[in-house]
Design a protein around this motif. Structure first.
Motif, mmCIF file in Angstrom:
data_model
loop_
_atom_site.group_PDB
_atom_site.id
_atom_site.type_symbol
_atom_site.label_atom_id
_atom_site.label_comp_id
_atom_site.label_asym_id
_atom_site.label_seq_id
_atom_site.Cartn_x
_atom_site.Cartn_y
_atom_site.Cartn_z
ATOM 1 N N ALA A 410 0.833 -1.205 0.000
ATOM 2 C CA ALA A 410 0.000 0.000 0.000
ATOM 3 C C ALA A 410 0.866 1.252 0.000
ATOM 4 O O ALA A 410 0.566 2.230 -0.704
ATOM 5 N N GLY A 411 1.953 1.225 0.773
ATOM 6 C CA GLY A 411 2.844 2.382 0.808
ATOM 7 C C GLY A 411 3.526 2.630 -0.527
ATOM 8 O O GLY A 411 3.613 3.768 -0.995
ATOM 9 N N ALA A 412 3.982 1.549 -1.171
ATOM 10 C CA ALA A 412 4.650 1.702 -2.463
ATOM 11 C C ALA A 412 3.690 2.180 -3.543
ATOM 12 O O ALA A 412 4.047 2.982 -4.410
ATOM 13 N N ALA A 413 2.436 1.695 -3.501
ATOM 14 C CA ALA A 413 1.455 2.073 -4.512
ATOM 15 C C ALA A 413 1.003 3.520 -4.370
ATOM 16 O O ALA A 413 0.709 4.187 -5.365
ATOM 17 N N THR A 414 0.927 4.002 -3.142
ATOM 18 C CA THR A 414 0.389 5.351 -2.914
ATOM 19 C C THR A 414 1.465 6.421 -2.772
ATOM 20 O O THR A 414 1.152 7.608 -2.895
ATOM 21 N N ALA A 415 2.719 6.020 -2.525
ATOM 22 C CA ALA A 415 3.772 7.019 -2.278
ATOM 23 C C ALA A 415 3.945 8.003 -3.432
ATOM 24 O O ALA A 415 4.016 9.217 -3.201
ATOM 25 N N PRO A 416 4.012 7.552 -4.696
ATOM 26 C CA PRO A 416 4.178 8.541 -5.773
ATOM 27 C C PRO A 416 2.995 9.496 -5.887
ATOM 28 O O PRO A 416 3.179 10.686 -6.166
ATOM 29 N N ILE A 417 1.787 8.978 -5.675
ATOM 30 C CA ILE A 417 0.591 9.834 -5.766
ATOM 31 C C ILE A 417 0.597 10.851 -4.638
ATOM 32 O O ILE A 417 0.332 12.044 -4.839
ATOM 33 N N SER A 418 0.909 10.387 -3.430
ATOM 34 C CA SER A 418 0.967 11.293 -2.284
ATOM 35 C C SER A 418 2.037 12.359 -2.488
ATOM 36 O O SER A 418 1.806 13.543 -2.220
ATOM 37 N N ALA A 419 3.201 11.951 -2.983
ATOM 38 C CA ALA A 419 4.284 12.911 -3.207
ATOM 39 C C ALA A 419 3.903 13.931 -4.273
ATOM 40 O O ALA A 419 4.234 15.115 -4.164
ATOM 41 N N ALA A 420 3.197 13.482 -5.314
ATOM 42 C CA ALA A 420 2.810 14.397 -6.388
ATOM 43 C C ALA A 420 1.797 15.430 -5.912
ATOM 44 O O ALA A 420 1.847 16.589 -6.327
ATOM 45 N N HIS A 421 0.883 15.022 -5.035
ATOM 46 C CA HIS A 421 -0.168 15.940 -4.575
ATOM 47 C C HIS A 421 0.276 16.782 -3.388
ATOM 48 O O HIS A 421 -0.112 17.950 -3.273
ATOM 49 N N PHE A 422 1.052 16.194 -2.485
ATOM 50 C CA PHE A 422 1.384 16.872 -1.229
ATOM 51 C C PHE A 422 2.852 17.258 -1.113
ATOM 52 O O PHE A 422 3.244 17.905 -0.140
ATOM 53 N N ASN A 423 3.673 16.825 -2.077
ATOM 54 C CA ASN A 423 5.083 17.239 -2.157
ATOM 55 C C ASN A 423 5.921 16.829 -0.958
ATOM 56 O O ASN A 423 6.921 17.460 -0.653
ATOM 57 N N THR A 424 5.504 15.795 -0.276
ATOM 58 C CA THR A 424 6.281 15.311 0.867
ATOM 59 C C THR A 424 6.388 13.790 0.823
ATOM 60 O O THR A 424 5.525 13.112 0.263
ATOM 61 N N ILE A 425 7.439 13.283 1.444
ATOM 62 C CA ILE A 425 7.628 11.847 1.612
ATOM 63 C C ILE A 425 7.973 11.602 3.080
ATOM 64 O O ILE A 425 8.891 12.225 3.617
ATOM 65 N N ALA A 426 7.199 10.715 3.714
ATOM 66 C CA ALA A 426 7.483 10.332 5.101
ATOM 67 C C ALA A 426 8.434 9.138 5.068
ATOM 68 O O ALA A 426 8.023 8.016 4.753
ATOM 69 N N HIS A 427 9.698 9.367 5.396
ATOM 70 C CA HIS A 427 10.705 8.322 5.244
ATOM 71 C C HIS A 427 10.507 7.165 6.216
ATOM 72 O O HIS A 427 10.954 6.044 5.940
ATOM 73 N N ALA A 487 12.829 12.716 9.028
ATOM 74 C CA ALA A 487 11.535 12.029 8.951
ATOM 75 C C ALA A 487 10.731 12.456 7.736
ATOM 76 O O ALA A 487 9.927 11.687 7.211
ATOM 77 N N ARG A 488 10.941 13.669 7.291
ATOM 78 C CA ARG A 488 10.118 14.200 6.209
ATOM 79 C C ARG A 488 10.998 14.734 5.092
ATOM 80 O O ARG A 488 11.928 15.498 5.331
ATOM 81 N N GLY A 489 10.730 14.309 3.876
ATOM 82 C CA GLY A 489 11.428 14.821 2.703
ATOM 83 C C GLY A 489 10.489 15.628 1.829
ATOM 84 O O GLY A 489 9.261 15.492 1.910
ATOM 85 N N HIS A 490 11.044 16.499 1.009
ATOM 86 C CA HIS A 490 10.244 17.371 0.144
ATOM 87 C C HIS A 490 10.604 17.100 -1.310
ATOM 88 O O HIS A 490 11.786 16.929 -1.658
ATOM 89 N N VAL A 491 9.586 17.060 -2.167
ATOM 90 C CA VAL A 491 9.796 16.818 -3.595
ATOM 91 C C VAL A 491 9.022 17.858 -4.389
ATOM 92 O O VAL A 491 7.950 18.302 -3.965
ATOM 93 N N PRO A 492 9.541 18.278 -5.530
ATOM 94 C CA PRO A 492 8.812 19.253 -6.352
ATOM 95 C C PRO A 492 7.629 18.610 -7.059
ATOM 96 O O PRO A 492 7.573 17.394 -7.240
ATOM 97 N N SER A 493 6.680 19.439 -7.464
ATOM 98 C CA SER A 493 5.518 18.938 -8.198
ATOM 99 C C SER A 493 5.947 18.447 -9.579
ATOM 100 O O SER A 493 6.761 19.073 -10.240
ATOM 101 N N PRO A 494 5.379 17.329 -10.029
ATOM 102 C CA PRO A 494 5.703 16.834 -11.370
ATOM 103 C C PRO A 494 4.925 17.596 -12.434
ATOM 104 O O PRO A 494 3.949 18.293 -12.128
ATOM 105 N N ASN A 495 5.344 17.451 -13.674
ATOM 106 C CA ASN A 495 4.552 18.052 -14.744
ATOM 107 C C ASN A 495 3.304 17.203 -15.000
ATOM 108 O O ASN A 495 3.135 16.117 -14.440
ATOM 109 N N GLY A 496 2.443 17.689 -15.868
ATOM 110 C CA GLY A 496 1.133 17.074 -16.027
ATOM 111 C C GLY A 496 1.120 15.680 -16.601
ATOM 112 O O GLY A 496 0.114 14.970 -16.486
#
Length: 680
Positions: A410-427, A487-496
């Motif tokens: 569940a974490g692997a499936a949702t991590a990219p979507i969560s990062a794209a919408h919320f720009n964070t990763i909980a390590h 604990a928390r990483g930041h990622v930029p928003s992806p393109n469309g």
């Protein structure tokens, strides 16, 4: 002929699994509709409907090799029609100017804003000197300052003096479109008040919906009276959907530890509740020889669990996430009633189809995307394990292994979507979930069921006490994990293109039968490469002219340390920048040395402005006086009302300008906002 035979063989391998692709085709049509720059006319929609019907009929007569392709095209066109019909069905007046004056309405929702201020949603709205035809169906007000009027309660008609504005567009071109979100929430205006709420009527209005709302708020208060503080707020959130009592500190800890999903009544909660009820009823029926041998215990238990899930849906307020979870659980329980497997990719496809048919706009939200990504991944992986007849794990360790595997998938499936919408990763999100999620199923949800059963006797505090033990542990885990280094990483928003490409690769890998499924891996890899190559604008300009952001080697520099906080926070998050607004504002002095950008904030700054140099970008928060020909680029509120927010990308020829208006187009949710009027 060889190519046709290959296509035919490929389609035959998919026979029996084609229904899995129905929601994918519908989603493609829905996404197509929302990506249009112009609202399709009735004539265009009629042609789409005719084309879809023609393709559907053709699919019944075409050869077996190509019939599924015609059916898929018909479903895509059906998705367009579903989204268009839904957009029209929620249409209502949208405030077209800034309003200040009396506001009266009936309270239909209570929550808290991002600034932790109490917030009310009103329907049956009345505004001073605004005709009913132009009055929004619903408005949302944040209650700021010291409120010494009545306590907001469900169903009461209240009045106050408030500032109202139309729902705003994206804070940057290509960003989240709040206008579209508000359209489907039927919010025609948002605003705030510093005045107290006054009662407009002595008694609350009646109605089934308001009765459930009052029952939900009463249950929430009862829970919070028994379990004070954040524990009570957490308990109220997962039982009634009322999250207004949990503190911002606790929310922050839950987000940083990737446990915030436990707050939303989603598939996890609905599934656990249904599972507890199903197991309890089946166990009771198995205790007596007659009921165990003469009654269809599985069907009875499934029906009882469905009844419990329906009650949970009603008590929790029936928001979009809860409705989606209920549909998924209902499909699984109905499958059990008729002797089918409860959890299968077909059941997931049925649930997704129902959700998309009822609420096409859900496709664009992170909730739908994450929920079905996690469910699809879990069903597929456990299906592969079952098909492989893997027996590598000792029987005693299988429950623990199932929890670990479930959380990891569940974490692997949702991590990219969560990062794209919320720009964070909980390590450390996986560790936090492994320490918390099992307790939800073992203690928290069963205790909640016990509390509900004992409530008529006034003994609900027994179940709530046990529930509080589990929630105290979860909050403790969140508090510890959230402050761990890194604990928390930041990622930029992806393109469309990133999320659609990633999704297509994931679906091919999971749903397709045959060697073509492995083509999903390079598609997913290409999406990640595109994400890494995403380029953020050098300059961002707010649609009001009140804030400017300039990219520097240290991160984005902001022109103000206070004000326009929502816009500033979103810009920094989209950059993948963990700085706050004051820290970003401290970079502004050095930013002006790198890029010729000037921000004029307020009337005094505009009055003192003497001119600009060639190639300079000047942004003003108030209208600039008329000027003759100039070589610099000027943005002030009158121009920004037309363009919306602006992004500037540096090129060899100067500035490449992208405006929010260019990307959102002329759609139902933004065409009603005529900005020519400043007040009424």
């Amino acid at each position: 002929m060889g190519l046709l035979n290959q296509i035919r063989d490929m389609m035959l391998r998919q026979r029996g699994h084609l229904f899995h692709w129905v929601p994918v085709c519908l989603a493609s049509g829905i996404g197509w509709y929302f990506g249009l720059l112009e609202e399709p006319s009735l004539a265009v929609l009629a042609m789409v409907a005719a084309g879809g019907a023609g393709l559907l009929l053709a699919s019944l007569r075409l050869p077996e090799a190509v019939a599924p392709l015609a059916l898929a095209a018909a479903l895509v066109l059906t998705g367009v029609l579903l989204a268009a019909a839904r957009s029209q069905s929620v249409a209502g007046p949208v405030l077209a100017w800034r309003y200040y004056g009396p506001v009266e309405g009936r309270i239909v929702a209570l929550d808290r804003s991002q600034s932790d201020a109490p917030r009310v949603t009103l329907d049956r709205v009345r505004l001073d000197r605004v005709p009913p035809a132009r009055t929004p169906d619903r408005v949302r007000l944040s209650l700021h300052g010291k409120i010494d009027g009545i306590d907001p309660k469900p169903g009461f008609r209240v009045m106050t003096t408030a500032h109202l504005l139309p729902p705003s567009g994206p804070v940057e071109p290509g960003g989240f479109d709040f206008q579209r979100h508000a359209w489907f929430a039927q919010l025609g205006a948002v605003g705030y008040t510093h005045a107290p709420l006054m009662g407009a009527e002595a008694a609350p209005e009646r109605g089934a919906e308001l009765l459930l709302f009052r029952l939900r708020m009463a249950a929430s208060k009862r829970v919070r009276d028994t379990l004070p503080g954040d524990i009570g707020g957490f308990a109220a959130a997962i039982t009634t959907g009322d999250r207004s009592a949990i503190s911002q500190d606790a929310l922050r800890d839950l987000r940083h530890s990737n446990l915030a999903h436990l707050l939303a009544i989603s598939g996890l909660h609905m599934g656990l509740l249904s599972g507890v009820v199903f197991a309890a009823i089946r166990l009771l029926l198995a205790l007596h020889p007659y009921t165990a041998t003469h009654l269809p215990s599985r069907s009875i238990a499934a029906a009882s669990a469905l009844l419990a899930a329906t009650g949970y849906l009603a008590l929790s307020g029936g928001n979009v996430a809860t409705e989606r979870a209920y549909i998924m659980v209902a499909v699984a329980l109905c499958a059990l009633m008729i002797g089918r497997r409860a959890i299968s990719l077909r059941a997931v496809a049925v649930a997704a189809t129902i959700v998309l048919a009822l609420r096409p706009e859900a496709l664009l939200g992170p909730g739908f995307q994450m929920s079905f990504a996690a469910t699809t991944g879990l069903v597929a992986v456990f299906g592969w394990i079952r098909a492989a007849e893997a027996d590598l794990i000792p029987r005693r360790l299988r429950p623990l292994a199932a929890v670990v595997i479930s959380s990891a998938i569940a974490g692997a499936a949702t991590a990219p979507i969560s990062a794209a919408h919320f720009n964070t990763i909980a390590h450390y999100g996986l560790a936090a979930n492994l320490l918390s999620v099992p307790l939800m199923g073992i203690l928290v949800i069963p205790a909640a069921v016990v509390a509900v059963l004992l409530a008529p006797l006034g003994l609900e505090h027994i179940g709530l006490w046990a529930m509080g033990l589990g929630l105290r542990w979860i909050l403790g885990v969140a508090e510890v994990v959230a402050v761990l280094p890194g604990a928390r990483g930041h990622v930029p928003s992806p393109n469309g293109w990133v999320l659609p490409l990633l999704t297509l690769g994931f679906l091919l890998l999971v749903l397709w039968r045959g060697r073509l499924r492995w083509s999903g891996l390079p598609l997913m890899l290409a999406a990640m490469v595109l994400w890494q190559d995403s380029h953020r604008p050098e300059v961002l300009i707010a649609d009001s002219g009140t804030l400017v952001g300039v990219m520097t080697p240290q991160g984005r520099a902001l022109s103000k340390s206070k004000g326009a906080g929502f816009i500033a926070r979103n810009w920094l998050e989209n950059d993948g920048d963990g700085a706050d607004q004051p820290q970003a504002a401290a970079r502004w002095t050095h930013a002006k040395e790198d890029l010729p950008v000037t921000h004029l904030s307020g009337k005094t700054a505009v009055a003192q402005f003497s001119g600009c140099q060639s190639g300079e970008v000047v942004v003003a928060s108030v209208p600039l006086p008329p000027a003759g020909p100039t070589d610099c680029t000027l943005y002030d509120p009158p121009r920004l009302r037309i363009t919306g927010s602006v992004a500037l990308h540096r090129s060899a020829q100067g500035w490449d300008v992208v405006t929010a208006r260019e990307l959102v187009g002329n759609r139902l949710w933004n065409r009603q906002r005529k900005r020519g009027r400043a007040s009424q």
